[in-house]
Design an enzyme around this catalytic site. Structure first.
Site, short mmCIF file in Angstrom:
data_model
loop_
_atom_site.label_atom_id
_atom_site.label_comp_id
_atom_site.label_asym_id
_atom_site.label_seq_id
_atom_site.Cartn_x
_atom_site.Cartn_y
_atom_site.Cartn_z
CE LYS A 15 -0.04 -2.06 8.74
NZ LYS A 15 0.39 -0.82 8.55
NE ARG A 90 5.70 -3.81 10.62
CZ ARG A 90 4.71 -3.35 10.95
NH1 ARG A 90 3.68 -4.19 11.47
NH2 ARG A 90 4.58 -1.82 11.08
NE ARG A 173 5.50 3.58 12.40
CZ ARG A 173 4.33 4.32 13.00
NH1 ARG A 173 4.57 5.64 13.45
NH2 ARG A 173 3.24 3.85 12.39
P1 AP5 Z 1 -4.35 3.28 11.05
O1 AP5 Z 1 -5.54 2.36 10.86
O2 AP5 Z 1 -3.92 3.32 12.51
O3 AP5 Z 1 -3.10 2.85 10.16
P2 AP5 Z 1 -2.21 1.39 10.32
O4 AP5 Z 1 -1.96 1.03 8.74
O5 AP5 Z 1 -2.63 0.73 11.20
O6 AP5 Z 1 -1.04 2.33 10.84
P3 AP5 Z 1 0.06 1.93 11.91
O7 AP5 Z 1 1.03 3.09 12.22
O8 AP5 Z 1 -0.69 1.11 13.13
O9 AP5 Z 1 0.89 0.74 11.21
P4 AP5 Z 1 2.43 0.37 11.53
O10 AP5 Z 1 2.31 -0.85 10.84
O11 AP5 Z 1 3.34 1.33 11.30
O12 AP5 Z 1 2.26 0.38 13.21
P5 AP5 Z 1 2.12 -1.23 13.92
O13 AP5 Z 1 1.37 -0.83 15.18
O14 AP5 Z 1 1.81 -2.19 13.18
O15 AP5 Z 1 -4.89 4.75 10.36
C1 AP5 Z 1 -3.97 5.75 10.74
C2 AP5 Z 1 -4.65 6.91 10.74
O16 AP5 Z 1 -5.48 7.39 9.60
C3 AP5 Z 1 -5.78 6.97 11.77
O17 AP5 Z 1 -6.02 8.12 12.57
C4 AP5 Z 1 -7.25 6.68 11.23
O18 AP5 Z 1 -8.31 7.24 11.89
C5 AP5 Z 1 -6.90 7.29 9.72
N1 AP5 Z 1 -7.53 6.68 8.62
C6 AP5 Z 1 -7.57 5.21 8.26
N2 AP5 Z 1 -8.05 4.85 7.37
C7 AP5 Z 1 -8.62 6.42 6.60
C8 AP5 Z 1 -9.32 6.78 5.53
N3 AP5 Z 1 -9.51 5.82 4.62
N4 AP5 Z 1 -9.37 7.88 5.35
C9 AP5 Z 1 -8.94 8.95 6.26
N5 AP5 Z 1 -8.44 8.53 7.31
C10 AP5 Z 1 -8.22 7.09 7.37
O19 AP5 Z 1 3.57 -1.51 14.32
C11 AP5 Z 1 4.39 -0.43 15.14
C12 AP5 Z 1 5.68 -0.95 15.50
O20 AP5 Z 1 5.73 -2.29 16.21
C13 AP5 Z 1 6.53 -1.08 14.29
O21 AP5 Z 1 7.22 0.09 13.87
C14 AP5 Z 1 7.42 -2.20 14.75
O22 AP5 Z 1 8.64 -1.53 15.54
C15 AP5 Z 1 6.71 -2.92 15.68
N6 AP5 Z 1 6.21 -4.15 14.96
C16 AP5 Z 1 4.77 -4.36 14.71
N7 AP5 Z 1 4.74 -5.51 14.01
C17 AP5 Z 1 5.89 -5.89 13.72
C18 AP5 Z 1 6.43 -7.20 12.96
N8 AP5 Z 1 5.45 -8.09 12.52
N9 AP5 Z 1 7.86 -7.29 12.86
C19 AP5 Z 1 8.46 -6.45 13.65
N10 AP5 Z 1 8.26 -5.55 14.37
C20 AP5 Z 1 6.70 -5.05 14.27
#
Ligand code: AP5
Ligand code: MG
Length: 220
Positions: A15, A90, A173
């Site tokens: 994402k 979410r 997660r």
């Molecule tokens: P990346 O693009 O970083 O993936 P992502 O989907 O953004 O993964 P996140 O871990 O950021 O998602 P998340 O939803 O758990 O975390 P968030 O920060 O939102 O890609 C991952 C890796 O793969 C990278 O190394 C990239 O280079 C590689 N990659 C990507 N695409 C690729 C491809 N096509 N091919 C090969 N490699 C690839 O949330 C964190 C925490 O915050 C949550 O757990 C929660 O506690 C809190 N939080 C955030 N939003 C909310 C909400 N709305 N409500 C409540 N709590 C929330």
């Protein structure tokens, strides 16, 4: 009319990677609730300290805090033409609150929800190999390695791994995603805006597929 795109998908689906590219192409701000929480956490604000208690356990931050933070972010001038949302909404309560915000403040609605689909095994591999810098540039040890290990290609900062990318937190997660966020797939299917995207492809192919569905929406 403002354009709002919601990128949906499990942790590690890509994402953040895609939201950054799509927002640059569409010239819309990229709003990542995870990034906003992490900024607050590193600044040690009250919001950050409270959010950190949940993030480090792989749990969702309570809806009330999350919704208020997004409302505040959307009130900034750069969102007048819309935004690309990454990691929000979410929960069903967040999705309903978001619909209400868009209706009341923008006379608008969610235009498109690309849902990035990736198998659980690949998610774990992506998250365990992810390295990022304090300015939000993201790398992967195998898939998109930095030229010099541990150093950001773009700004030269030191790379680090997220605390919540530890194996046990990643499993939590993914479990939380399946229980609390996956129901949004149906919610947006009912609004006729959900588009499934194969997230197992390389980064540029995923971007191309997302841009394809966005183009069709805009022509409607
Ligand atoms: P990346 O693009 O970083 O993936 P992502 O989907 O953004 O993964 P996140 O871990 O950021 O998602 P998340 O939803 O758990 O975390 P968030 O920060 O939102 O890609 C991952 C890796 O793969 C990278 O190394 C990239 O280079 C590689 N990659 C990507 N695409 C690729 C491809 N096509 N091919 C090969 N490699 C690839 O949330 C964190 C925490 O915050 C949550 O757990 C929660 O506690 C809190 N939080 C955030 N939003 C909310 C909400 N709305 N409500 C409540 N709590 C929330
Ligand atoms: Mg992300």
């Amino acid at each position: 009319m403002a354009t709002f795109i919601v990128l949906l998908g499990p942790p590690g689906a890509g994402k953040g990677t895609q939201a950054k590219k799509i927002s640059e192409i569409l010239k819309l701000p990229h709003i990542s609730t995870g990034d906003l929480f992490r900024e607050n956490l590193s600044d040690q604000t009250e919001l950050g300290k409270e959010a950190g208690l949940y993030i480090n356990q792989g749990l969702l931050v309570p809806d009330s805090l999350t919704i208020a933070m997004v409302k505040d972010r959307l009130s900034r001038e750069d969102c007048a033409q819309g935004a690309v949302l990454d990691g929000f909404p979410r929960t069903l309560a967040q999705a309903e609150a978001f619909d209400q915000m868009l209706r009341e403040s923008f006379d608008s609605k969610v235009d498109c929800v690309p849902c990035i689909d990736v198998d659980a095994g690949l998610l774990v591999e992506r998250l365990s190999g992810r390295w990022m810098c304090p300015n939000g540039h993201v790398f992967h040890a195998t898939f998109t390695p930095p030229k010099v290990p541990g150093v950001c290609d773009i700004c030269g900062s030191e790379l680090y791994q997220r605390d919540d990318d530890k194996a046990e937190t990643v499993s939590k997660r993914i479990e939380v995603y399946n229980a609390q966020t996956a129901p949004l797939i149906q919610y947006y299917e009912r609004q006729n805006v959900l588009k499934k995207i194969d997230g197992a492809q390389d980064i540029d192919s995923v971007t191309r597929d997302i841009l394809d569905v966005l183009e069709k929406i805009e022509r409607k």
